[in-house]
Design a protein around this motif. Sequence first.
Motif, PDB file in Angstrom:
ATOM      1  N   PHE A  32       0.842  -1.224   0.083  1.00 23.01           N
ATOM      2  CA  PHE A  32       0.049  -0.162   0.018  1.00 23.01           C
ATOM      3  C   PHE A  32       0.858   1.299  -0.005  1.00 23.01           C
ATOM      4  N   ALA A  33       0.364   2.240  -0.280  1.00 24.30           N
ATOM      5  CA  ALA A  33       1.003   3.680  -0.636  1.00 24.30           C
ATOM      6  C   ALA A  33       0.622   4.095   0.958  1.00 24.30           C
ATOM      7  N   ALA A  34       1.622   5.048   1.435  1.00 24.24           N
ATOM      8  CA  ALA A  34       1.948   5.606   2.633  1.00 24.24           C
ATOM      9  C   ALA A  34       2.492   6.899   2.679  1.00 24.24           C
ATOM     10  N   VAL A  35       2.207   7.763   3.541  1.00 23.86           N
ATOM     11  CA  VAL A  35       3.066   9.173   3.841  1.00 23.86           C
ATOM     12  C   VAL A  35       3.798   8.849   5.086  1.00 23.86           C
ATOM     13  N   ALA A  36       5.001   9.214   5.030  1.00 27.32           N
ATOM     14  CA  ALA A  36       5.886   9.084   6.208  1.00 27.32           C
ATOM     15  C   ALA A  36       6.217  10.491   6.865  1.00 27.32           C
ATOM     16  N   ARG A  37       6.375  10.358   8.186  1.00 28.85           N
ATOM     17  CA  ARG A  37       6.559  11.319   8.933  1.00 28.85           C
ATOM     18  C   ARG A  37       7.502  11.013  10.043  1.00 28.85           C
ATOM     19  N   THR A  38       8.130  12.070  10.515  1.00 29.50           N
ATOM     20  CA  THR A  38       9.100  11.972  11.715  1.00 29.50           C
ATOM     21  C   THR A  38       8.229  12.495  12.902  1.00 29.50           C
ATOM     22  N   ALA A  39       8.261  11.407  13.718  1.00 32.53           N
ATOM     23  CA  ALA A  39       7.293  11.831  15.162  1.00 32.53           C
ATOM     24  C   ALA A  39       8.468  12.592  15.993  1.00 32.53           C
ATOM     25  N   GLU A  40       7.672  13.745  16.804  1.00 32.83           N
ATOM     26  CA  GLU A  40       8.470  14.708  17.493  1.00 32.83           C
ATOM     27  C   GLU A  40       7.737  14.612  18.922  1.00 32.83           C
ATOM     28  N   GLY A  41       8.604  14.909  19.765  1.00 34.84           N
ATOM     29  CA  GLY A  41       8.079  15.247  21.045  1.00 34.84           C
ATOM     30  C   GLY A  41       7.481  14.363  21.833  1.00 34.84           C
ATOM     31  N   ALA A  42       6.392  14.429  22.657  1.00 34.63           N
ATOM     32  CA  ALA A  42       5.733  13.296  23.336  1.00 34.63           C
ATOM     33  C   ALA A  42       5.367  12.000  22.518  1.00 34.63           C
ATOM     34  N   GLU A  43       4.870  12.485  21.231  1.00 35.58           N
ATOM     35  CA  GLU A  43       4.595  11.316  20.450  1.00 35.58           C
ATOM     36  C   GLU A  43       5.928  10.578  20.185  1.00 35.58           C
ATOM     37  N   ARG A  44       6.884  10.950  19.845  1.00 33.73           N
ATOM     38  CA  ARG A  44       8.227  10.651  19.507  1.00 33.73           C
ATOM     39  C   ARG A  44       8.610   9.610  20.782  1.00 33.73           C
ATOM     40  N   ASP A  45       8.464  10.266  21.887  1.00 35.32           N
ATOM     41  CA  ASP A  45       8.759   9.683  23.172  1.00 35.32           C
ATOM     42  C   ASP A  45       8.162   8.190  23.490  1.00 35.32           C
ATOM     43  N   ARG A  46       6.824   8.408  23.146  1.00 30.73           N
ATOM     44  CA  ARG A  46       5.919   7.108  23.211  1.00 30.73           C
ATOM     45  C   ARG A  46       6.146   6.042  22.252  1.00 30.73           C
TER      46      ARG A  46
END
Length: 151
Positions: free
Chosen positions: A104-118
């Motif tokens: 499947f096609a997807a869009v990638a993004r870098t997690a930041e802040g609290a989301e990244r930590d989790r």
Amino acid sequence: MNDPAPGDATYRAPDLTLVGAEHVRRYRETGGEVGYEWNGVTALLLTTTGRTSGEPRTSALIFGADGDRLVVVASQGGAPTHPQWYRNLLAQPRVQVQVKDKSFAAVARTAEGAERDRLWGLMTGLWPNYDAYQERTERRIPVVVLEAVEG
């Protein structure tokens, strides 16, 4: 992957009989029958667009799930630079993902802040070596979220 370094108390050497291009090849030809399960974790195939060549580039990566999103880590074993696949998706975040025999096609993004930590906690729960990799490098290892898109 790098060999364990002093202070890598959490590092556990994986079985590297299936890595790189061979991992991708076997995963593709078997629809994930070979390569989906790797060293006790699950792997997907991530295809990015080469930022200079424009050619498709595929990597086999450990992944976790966060709801309907998939999560991968740009660790490169704790190397001092980001992996090529991560640099490619920064330039072109639209990617192709294969999990077992489903693509499947997807869009990638870098997690930041609290989301990244989790999400880091989620991923180190699956693959504790990520903590050892982070100890080896001065760069903050990126956590990448893959969200499916239509088309």
